[in-house]
Write a protein that holds these residues in place. Structure first.
Motif: not given
Length: 175
Positions: A30-58
């Motif tokens: 995202l280097s050089g991407v306008p701040l307004d766009v990064v703000k939208v992406l930040a708003y749309l992002s979220g946190r996800e928790s994973f327990d030890a041993g759990e797959a984030l992706c296969e």
């Protein structure tokens, strides 16, 4: 549905906006991407928790989101025939899955939480909706990806120069 009214996906916890913004602003993709766009992406992002041993992706599954490790530790492994090849563990600050935001891609590795792990997650769907709204970001993002690929290739070739010289095999480009 407009971006401003999109609701977080089930299982995603709200990310502190300023924390998400700070993280996304530091990502090379995202280097050089306008701040307004990064703000939208930040708003749309979220946190996800994973327990030890759990797959984030296969390995082999569609990459439909990218991950930034906020806390905890993950390990990666690639299954090659009957042998699992492990890679070094990664912790806070590790980012992966970014290419899956740009085009259809499958995970080359399985990624599992070694310890309880929390990640900042941005889905492909939300990224692409944002890119449709702000199409001028594409040249900057693609330039960032190309630059990253060339830096990786240069480091790889430097690290394997002796091996390539003795075997006579050397790739000229990832592309």
């Amino acid at each position: 549905m407009s971006l401003s009214t999109d609701q977080p996906q089930p299982g995603l916890k709200s990310c502190g906006f300023n924390d998400c913004l700070d993280i996304l602003r530091e990502l090379p993709i995202l280097s050089g991407v306008p701040l307004d766009v990064v703000k939208v992406l930040a708003y749309l992002s979220g946190r996800e928790s994973f327990d030890a041993g759990e797959a984030l992706c296969e390995q082999g599954e569609a990459l439909d989101r990218c991950f930034y490790v906020l806390s905890g530790e993950v390990e990666m492994a690639r299954q090659v025939d009957a042998c699992a090849v492990g890679l070094p563990r990664r912790g806070k600050g590790y980012f992966f899955g970014g290419l899956g935001l740009l085009a259809p891609a499958k995970a080359l590795f399985a990624v599992r939480a070694v310890t309880d792990t929390e990640c900042l997650v941005l889905t492909k769907e939300k990224f692409q909706k944002t890119a449709e709204r702000f199409p001028d970001i594409w040249p900057k993002i693609l330039g960032n990806v190309v630059g990253h690929v060339f830096r990786w290739e240069e480091a790889f070739l430097a690290a394997h120069a002796e091996e390539c010289a003795t075997t006579g095999e050397m790739g000229l480009s990832l592309f």
